[in-house]
Structures are given as structure tokens and as C-alpha cells.
Design a protein around this motif. Structure first.
Motif, PDB file in Angstrom:
ATOM      1  N   GLU A  98      -8.653   4.890 -13.387  1.00 51.03           N
ATOM      2  CA  GLU A  98      -9.581   3.922 -12.800  1.00 51.03           C
ATOM      3  C   GLU A  98     -10.858   4.631 -12.331  1.00 51.03           C
ATOM      4  O   GLU A  98     -11.963   4.133 -12.531  1.00 51.03           O
ATOM      5  CB  GLU A  98      -8.879   3.241 -11.607  1.00 51.03           C
ATOM      6  N   LEU A  99     -10.695   5.807 -11.742  1.00 47.71           N
ATOM      7  CA  LEU A  99     -11.833   6.581 -11.252  1.00 47.71           C
ATOM      8  C   LEU A  99     -12.777   6.948 -12.398  1.00 47.71           C
ATOM      9  O   LEU A  99     -14.001   6.826 -12.279  1.00 47.71           O
ATOM     10  CB  LEU A  99     -11.329   7.847 -10.550  1.00 47.71           C
ATOM     11  N   ILE A 141       0.847  -1.200   0.000  1.00 46.09           N
ATOM     12  CA  ILE A 141       0.000   0.000   0.000  1.00 46.09           C
ATOM     13  C   ILE A 141       0.884   1.253   0.000  1.00 46.09           C
ATOM     14  O   ILE A 141       0.637   2.209  -0.736  1.00 46.09           O
ATOM     15  CB  ILE A 141      -0.957  -0.015   1.223  1.00 46.09           C
ATOM     16  N   PHE A 142       1.956   1.221   0.799  1.00 49.86           N
ATOM     17  CA  PHE A 142       2.873   2.357   0.900  1.00 49.86           C
ATOM     18  C   PHE A 142       3.507   2.636  -0.475  1.00 49.86           C
ATOM     19  O   PHE A 142       3.554   3.758  -0.952  1.00 49.86           O
ATOM     20  CB  PHE A 142       3.950   2.026   1.940  1.00 49.86           C
ATOM     21  N   PHE A 146       3.027   5.817  -4.136  1.00 54.89           N
ATOM     22  CA  PHE A 146       3.935   6.545  -5.026  1.00 54.89           C
ATOM     23  C   PHE A 146       3.689   6.218  -6.498  1.00 54.89           C
ATOM     24  O   PHE A 146       3.817   7.057  -7.364  1.00 54.89           O
ATOM     25  CB  PHE A 146       5.396   6.181  -4.709  1.00 54.89           C
ATOM     26  N   THR A 147       3.369   4.954  -6.754  1.00 55.04           N
ATOM     27  CA  THR A 147       3.385   4.493  -8.152  1.00 55.04           C
ATOM     28  C   THR A 147       2.023   4.496  -8.839  1.00 55.04           C
ATOM     29  O   THR A 147       1.959   4.585 -10.059  1.00 55.04           O
ATOM     30  CB  THR A 147       3.951   3.060  -8.230  1.00 55.04           C
ATOM     31  N   GLU A 148       0.951   4.384  -8.067  1.00 52.51           N
ATOM     32  CA  GLU A 148      -0.330   4.126  -8.714  1.00 52.51           C
ATOM     33  C   GLU A 148      -1.270   5.329  -8.795  1.00 52.51           C
ATOM     34  O   GLU A 148      -2.443   5.168  -9.091  1.00 52.51           O
ATOM     35  CB  GLU A 148      -1.044   2.967  -7.992  1.00 52.51           C
ATOM     36  N   LEU A 149      -0.750   6.514  -8.543  1.00 44.97           N
ATOM     37  CA  LEU A 149      -1.607   7.691  -8.535  1.00 44.97           C
ATOM     38  C   LEU A 149      -2.224   7.953  -9.914  1.00 44.97           C
ATOM     39  O   LEU A 149      -3.424   8.212 -10.043  1.00 44.97           O
ATOM     40  CB  LEU A 149      -0.807   8.912  -8.068  1.00 44.97           C
ATOM     41  N   GLY A 150      -1.381   7.854 -10.939  1.00 45.42           N
ATOM     42  CA  GLY A 150      -1.854   8.061 -12.319  1.00 45.42           C
ATOM     43  C   GLY A 150      -2.903   7.038 -12.705  1.00 45.42           C
ATOM     44  O   GLY A 150      -3.947   7.383 -13.274  1.00 45.42           O
TER      45      GLY A 150
END
Lengths: 288, 166
Positions: free
Chosen positions: A73-74, A59-60, A64-68
Motif C-alpha cells: 500500500e505504501l 486494529i490489534f 499481525f495480519t496486515e503488515l505485508g
């Protein structure tokens, strides 16, 4: 005493060998079961701790990596919600119609079952067995042996396996890709039955056996549970046909089935609150 | 020596947890995953002798059996047996280099596989095709990961090894 210290290696070797052979010969005895339970109880907190640490780290890192990816996805989820709103309206109309038609035809209502969500915390550490451990047991939500386990793929229920052991707050699942699994299945279209088992220890494919020679099998045919065996409710999807063999000398056909879900990637499953049919259970006990 | 026992226990437990976690499945090659626990046992046996290797093999094998769906003793016996056998030769005869370690692990893993299949045949169930589909790929995989694990353990057990005059 000197003799024991001098020959400790040989004495240890003989004792351990005897222990293994005796314990294997009296499998499922009270001693072996309680010993396994005790060691399992010792390991369980470590398994849960390791799972939580790994999950926390993932999760941590994902922060950092999955924001884009999350933004995309949203957007996708928003579109899906709109579609589902429309589907829901249609569903309500169809459900009412279905109830009315069933009343007209005097058909029994379909039984629906509750389910408990569970997370996979561990898998068999070796290659010889393929069981999976989940974080729910009889302590937390009354899971019992032989309850069916499913997963979801594109909002469709998919068979995952069945509960074979319950220990406190964890349970062991036997997935359908295991060679020890036997599952009554049928073709979704033709309703021709067969028996599904795992194909090999290193493969995620299954074998559907005992298919009638009269059955016309096609590549991509969908396989669902038949409900025979009393464990799984009928009609849950299992997989698709990827290969089939017609052996003229044999009375039955055989097909290779590719399960719909990827067993190495599944993290969440659902245990269906359905117990094995009592009549069948009594029959099994009589046979044993 | 007590610290060596504690570190050994911790490494065994950690190997078992890593190997049993669902994320370890990403390391599957040809459908099999490496047996880090067995590589660790071979290391302990190779470095600290027959008794240490045998006892470690037996106890970790029991843990392995309990955390797996196997009958008690099925996975413990081959680990214990090979722990004793490898310890008889150990570092004093087999000098440590990449080739020796790779070969040692390959042969030991093959032997472990054959003993397990024999026991599976007698006490559980097994098919001969498991030799091709499971034993061979796992042996190659164990042999491949052994040198870095041995290197790492050499660093961890530096003091204990110097006490054993290696």
C-alpha cells in the motif's frame, strides 16, 4: 392484590398491547418522541463503547495480519502522490483559467460547502429499516436535519444519504438505498431528470423512475444528483444504470441503478454543511 | 433469580449491539441478517415461561424500536406477543432437540414477520413482496442460527434451568 398476582400474565399482556397500539396510533407525539429519545440516550454510550472495542480489536488484529499489505500500500501511495503533484500543477492552471472564463461569461461562482467527517457507529438492528447512525450531532459540529451526506470512492464524491434525525452527539442517516428515500437525479451526459428510490428491503440497488420516454438509456450510464429538492448540491455521482425498462403503455421509463459505493463496507462519511433551501422548506411546510 | 434477570438484560443489550454494528453486515445472506435478539427472546420464553418471555419481549422490543427508525411499538408488539405465546408451551411440551428448536424458530420468525408486515401496512408502509424478499429468508436464517445460540444459552443459564427443574 391477589387477583393481580394471579393474573399477572394476562394483565401484562393487555397493558403492553394497549401501550403498543396507542403509541403506534399517536406516532410522533411528544410522549413517543421523548420516550424514544430517553431510550436512545441510554443506548448511545453502549453503542459507542461497543464500536470502540470492536475497532480496537480490529486494529490489534490488523497489526499481525496486515503488515505485508501495508508495505504494498505504501508503494502504491508513493506513486499516487507523485501523480497528484503533477495533477495539482495542472489544476492550479485550469482553476485560474476557469475563473477568468467565468468572469468573461459573467457566470456566478460555484458554491463550495464545508463538510464534517463522521464514523458510522451503528446500523438499524433489524431488516425492516435501513438507517445508519454516525458519531456526529448538533453538540459536536452543528449537524442539522436534512443535511446531505457523501462518501468518497476513488477520490470522487458519491452520494450516501441525508440526515433525518439529530440526537445530541449522534445523527441518523437515511441512505439512498432505503425505500423511504426520494432523491432528484439526472443522467450525467444528457441531463434528463428522474426520481431515485431504494428498490427493496434486502437489496442494495435503487430504482430511477419518471424518466422521459424520449431519453435514450444505455447500460453503464452515470447518474448524478440534479440539485432539485434543495438538499443535495447538483452533480454528485450516485450510481450507474444496470437495467432499464421501456413500458409502452406508460408515459415514463424506469431504470435500475447500482450505487457506486458498497453500503455494507463504508465506515467513514462526510456531512455537507448545507441546509435545505428556505423557500423549499416553506413550501413543504405549507403542503404539510 | 436476580442474577438471571441481570444476565438476561446483558444478553439482550449485547444482542442488540452486535446486531446493530456495521461489521454484522458481513453475515447478510440474500440481503438479510439474522435477528439474534428475537432468537434470544424465544429462548427466554421457551425456558422461563409466558410472563418472563412476554416482558422480556416487550422491553427488548422497545429498545429495538428506539435504536431503529421504526415507530415505537412496531417491533415491540410482535416480540411481546410471541414471547407470551411460546411461553405457554415452552420446554414442558416442546422437548429440546435440534429439530424442535429449528422448527420453533422458523415458525415463530414467520409469525413475527407476518405480524410486522400487518402493522407496517396499518401504521407505516409495506409491500407484499417483503414476504419473499425479507420474511422468508430471515426465518430460514433465524432457524439456522437458533440451535447453537440455544446451546450456548443452556450453558449460561444452567443453574436457572435446574431451578426450573429442566
Amino acid at each position: 392484590m391477589d387477583f393481580i398476582i394471579k393474573n399477572k400474565t394476562i394483565i401484562a399482556f393487555i397493558s403492553f398491547t394497549l401501550f403498543c397500539i396507542i403509541s403506534l396510533s399517536v406516532q410522533s407525539s411528544l410522549f413517543t418522541l421523548s420516550f424514544e429519545d430517553a431510550v436512545g440516550m441510554f443506548l448511545m454510550p453502549f453503542q459507542k463503547l461497543y464500536h470502540n472495542v470492536q475497532k480496537g480489536a480490529n486494529i490489534f488484529w490488523a497489526g499481525f495480519t496486515e503488515l505485508g499489505d501495508l508495505r504494498e500500500e505504501l508503494q502504491r501511495v508513493r506513486k499516487k502522490v507523485q501523480t497528484y503533484d503533477n495533477i495539482n500543477d495542472e489544476f492550479i492552471v485550469l482553476k485560474k483559467e476557469n475563473i477568468r472564463l467565468r468572469q468573461i461569461l459573467n457566470l456566478q461562482d460555484r458554491i463550495s460547502y464545508d463538510s464534517f467527517p463522521a464514523t458510522i457507529i451503528s446500523k438499524d438492528p433489524d431488516n425492516w429499516f435501513r438507517t445508519i447512525i454516525i458519531n456526529r450531532g448538533d453538540n459536536s459540529c452543528g449537524i442539522r436535519k436534512n443535511m446531505p451526506v457523501i462518501s468518497f470512492y476513488e477520490e470522487e464524491k458519491i452520494v450516501f444519504g441525508k440526515v433525518i434525525e439529530v440526537k445530541g452527539s449522534v445523527s441518523r442517516i437515511l441512505p439512498i438505498i432505503s425505500k423511504d428515500m426520494k432523491l432528484g437525479v439526472m443522467f450525467q451526459e444528457s441531463h434528463i431528470p428522474g426520481l431515485l428510490t431504494g428498490s427493496s428491503l434486502n437489496s442494495d440497488l435503487c430504482i430511477m423512475d419518471f424518466i422521459s420516454n424520449s431519453a435514450k438509456i444505455c447500460f453503464g450510464d452515470i447518474i448524478v444528483t440534479s440539485g432539485m429538492g434543495g438538499i443535495f448540491p447538483p452533480g454528485i455521482q450516485v450510481g450507474t444504470v444496470v437495467k432499464f425498462f421501456v413500458i409502452e403503455s406508460k408515459a415514463f421509463q424506469r431504470a435500475i441503478i447500482k450505487p457506486i459505493i458498497d453500503y455494507s463496507k463504508i465506515e467513514e462519511v462526510f456531512v455537507i454543511n448545507k441546509e435545505i433551501d428556505k423557500e423549499l422548506l416553506e413550501l413543504f411546510k405549507k403542503e404539510e | 433469580m436476580v442474577i438471571t434477570y441481570i444476565i438476561t438484560g446483558a444478553l439482550i443489550l449485547l444482542s442488540l449491539l452486535i446486531q446493530g454494528h456495521s461489521s454484522f453486515d458481513v453475515l447478510r445472506l440474500a440481503g438479510v441478517k439474522p435477528d439474534i435478539l428475537f432468537v434470544s427472546i424465544v429462548y427466554f420464553s421457551y425456558s422461563f415461561g409466558s410472563f418472563y418471555g412476554g416482558v422480556t419481549g416487550f422491553l427488548s422490543g422497545l429498545l429495538h424500536d428506539a435504536s431503529s427508525n421504526s415507530p415505537l411499538g412496531l417491533l415491540a408488539f410482535p416480540k411481546m406477543l410471541l414471547g407470551f405465546i411460546i411461553g405457554m408451551y415452552g420446554r414442558s411440551i416442546l422437548k429440546e432437540n435440534i429439530l424442535t428448536i429449528t422448527l420453533l424458530l422458523f415458525i415463530a420468525s414467520l409469525a413475527k414477520g407476518f405480524i410486522t408486515i400487518l402493522f407496517c401496512y396499518i401504521f407505516h408502509k409495506a409491500s407484499l413482496s417483503d414476504i419473499i424478499t425479507l420474511i422468508l429468508p430471515e426465518s430460514f436464517y433465524n432457524a439456522l442460527i437458533a440451535p447453537p445460540i440455544f446451546f450456548l444459552y443452556d450453558k449460561i443459564f444452567k443453574e436457572a434451568l435446574s431451578r426450573e427443574s429442566y
